[in-house]
Design a protein around this motif. Structure first.
Motif, PDB file in Angstrom:
ATOM      1  N   ARG A 179       0.779  -1.208   0.051  1.00 44.59           N
ATOM      2  CA  ARG A 179       0.085   0.006   0.103  1.00 44.59           C
ATOM      3  C   ARG A 179       0.912   1.275   0.148  1.00 44.59           C
ATOM      4  NH1 ARG A 179      -5.560   0.430   1.028  1.00 44.59           N
ATOM      5  NH2 ARG A 179      -5.122   2.238   2.145  1.00 44.59           N
ATOM      6  N   ARG A 180       1.708   1.265   0.801  1.00 41.59           N
ATOM      7  CA  ARG A 180       2.833   2.399   0.955  1.00 41.59           C
ATOM      8  C   ARG A 180       3.450   2.506  -0.476  1.00 41.59           C
ATOM      9  NH1 ARG A 180       4.391   0.176   5.711  1.00 41.59           N
ATOM     10  NH2 ARG A 180       3.431   0.808   7.642  1.00 41.59           N
ATOM     11  N   ALA A 181       3.958   1.318  -0.996  1.00 42.76           N
ATOM     12  CA  ALA A 181       4.497   1.663  -2.505  1.00 42.76           C
ATOM     13  C   ALA A 181       3.790   2.343  -3.312  1.00 42.76           C
ATOM     14  CB  ALA A 181       5.088   0.181  -2.607  1.00 42.76           C
ATOM     15  N   TYR A 182       2.448   2.180  -3.284  1.00 39.66           N
ATOM     16  CA  TYR A 182       1.453   2.673  -4.378  1.00 39.66           C
ATOM     17  C   TYR A 182       0.856   3.970  -3.893  1.00 39.66           C
ATOM     18  CZ  TYR A 182       1.801  -1.016  -7.663  1.00 39.66           C
ATOM     19  OH  TYR A 182       2.094  -2.021  -8.701  1.00 39.66           O
ATOM     20  N   GLY A 183       1.400   4.627  -2.665  1.00 42.63           N
ATOM     21  CA  GLY A 183       1.137   5.808  -2.448  1.00 42.63           C
ATOM     22  C   GLY A 183      -0.164   5.974  -1.458  1.00 42.63           C
ATOM     23  N   LEU A 184      -0.380   4.671  -1.022  1.00 41.89           N
ATOM     24  CA  LEU A 184      -1.501   4.794   0.089  1.00 41.89           C
ATOM     25  C   LEU A 184      -1.329   4.522   1.277  1.00 41.89           C
ATOM     26  CD1 LEU A 184      -3.506   2.014  -2.207  1.00 41.89           C
ATOM     27  CD2 LEU A 184      -4.116   4.257  -2.110  1.00 41.89           C
ATOM     28  N   PRO A 185      -1.978   4.959   2.318  1.00 42.99           N
ATOM     29  CA  PRO A 185      -1.663   4.922   3.846  1.00 42.99           C
ATOM     30  C   PRO A 185      -1.757   3.433   4.281  1.00 42.99           C
ATOM     31  CG  PRO A 185      -3.875   5.879   3.379  1.00 42.99           C
ATOM     32  CD  PRO A 185      -3.464   5.670   1.916  1.00 42.99           C
ATOM     33  N   ALA A 186      -0.763   3.080   5.158  1.00 45.40           N
ATOM     34  CA  ALA A 186      -1.101   1.803   5.767  1.00 45.40           C
ATOM     35  C   ALA A 186      -2.196   1.793   6.585  1.00 45.40           C
ATOM     36  CB  ALA A 186       0.207   1.559   6.744  1.00 45.40           C
ATOM     37  N   ARG A 187      -2.678   0.535   6.811  1.00 46.93           N
ATOM     38  CA  ARG A 187      -3.860   0.350   7.680  1.00 46.93           C
ATOM     39  C   ARG A 187      -3.567  -0.194   9.281  1.00 46.93           C
ATOM     40  NH1 ARG A 187      -7.407   2.934   5.118  1.00 46.93           N
ATOM     41  NH2 ARG A 187      -8.308   2.019   3.252  1.00 46.93           N
TER      42      ARG A 187
END
Length: 340
Positions: A179-187
């Motif tokens: 998720r972080r690699a695709y610019g999304l925040p971690a859950r």
């Protein structure tokens, strides 16, 4: 190739809810190779696959010998007036290309296009989890489907388990790392992964209690209640939250496999994907388009061919099916990726 690209970008991707940025032309600095994250994790949508192909066509397509041969292979056949309904278990069709000659291409493609696929989620049809790659016990010709499947085989290869193991074999990062690699925040919680209100098991259930998987309610595509056990359901409620089961298995959100977390996410509105899978598809298909100097919108020779020879690449998949089978275009959905 232009026809295939046209169908992919004009029909398939929009049907899946993938909306790419406007095409700006060929970019020689864009890497058009398939990313490992896409091929190994993101493209896997096995939960959408049905355990059987269902089709309905004219009875006079087939001789009695055809029907007998199909029954002998395990195909369920129901004759209704002058029409015939075929239900072909996936494991009967798998590695069996000669079956297509008997069933015929037109009815097969029409049937696939008319049937709604399953929701892209964490559930995978039992045919893919228990039957598709099988080690059968001796003398089990009737073991094609149904509740007796566990007694039919000495061993099975679970496609869902393969999807997870494939990610580990390829060195995929964890769900949160991806998720972080695709610019999304971690859950930060399992409930945040699934979008559920709780990640606790209700009393009387638990990770080792089969009743935690019981369906408590089902609804059809229009939101109407469906009796438990019926085939028309598209949404459901189980006795225990998915978040609770993930928590019991992984313990920490940072240990969740990328594939498992990806398919557990709630869908982005208007899409068949959760946030992570949608981000993976969007990046990959944009790269395949922008980094390809022969992409159909960047190829001037296609316009020349159309004007000089009357050959046009701009055909829907329905038009191609109609042109290559005996199924009239009027009997197909305008976009065969959208069942209706």
């Amino acid at each position: 190739i232009a026809e295939q690209q046209y169908i992919t970008y004009r029909e398939f991707l929009p049907a899946m809810g993938v909306n790419l940025p406007r095409y700006q032309g060929y970019n020689p600095f864009r890497n058009a190779n398939l990313g490992n994250e896409f091929a190994t994790v993101g493209y896997r949508a096995h939960s959408q696959i049905h355990g059987e192909f269902e089709l309905e066509t004219d009875l006079d397509r087939y001789t009695q010998a055809d029907l007998d041969a199909m029954r002998a292979q395990g195909i369920e056949i129901a004759i209704v007036g002058d029409e015939v309904e075929l239900a072909i278990p996936l494991n009967v069709a798998f590695f069996n290309p000669n079956l297509l000659n008997r069933v015929q291409l037109g009815p097969m493609l029409q049937g696939i296009g008319l049937e709604s696929q399953y929701k892209n989620e964490e559930q995978i049809d039992n045919q893919l989890r228990s039957v598709l790659f099988q080690i059968p016990v001796p003398g089990n010709p009737e073991c094609l489907d149904g509740p007796t499947l566990p007694q039919c085989f000495r061993g099975v290869v679970d496609l869902g388990a393969i999807d997870i193991e494939r990610g580990r074999d390829h060195g995929m990062p964890s769900y949160n790392q991806l998720r972080r690699a695709y610019g999304l925040p971690a859950r930060t919680s399992f409930a945040a992964i699934t979008g559920e209100a709780s990640e606790a098991f209700p009393p009387g259930t638990g990770i080792n209690n089969p009743n935690s998987l019981d369906f408590t309610s089902l609804t059809d595509i229009n939101g109407n209640p469906v009796p438990i056990g019926e085939d028309d359901a598209v949404t459901f409620t189980r006795r225990s939250p998915l978040a609770a089961r993930l928590k019991a298995i992984y313990g920490s959100v940072d240990k969740v496999d990328a594939f498992a977390g990806m398919v557990a996410e709630p869908h982005v509105a208007g899409s068949e994907f959760g946030e992570l899978q949608l981000a993976i598809w969007t990046k990959q298909f944009a790269a395949l388009r922008d980094g390809d100097r022969f992409y159909f919108e960047n190829d001037p020779s296609l316009s020349f061919i159309r004007h000089a020879f009357g050959i046009d690449y701009r055909h829907s998949l329905a038009e191609i099916i109609a042109a290559n089978t005996d199924i009239p275009l009027s009997d197909l959905n305008p976009n065969v990726f959208l069942a209706g």
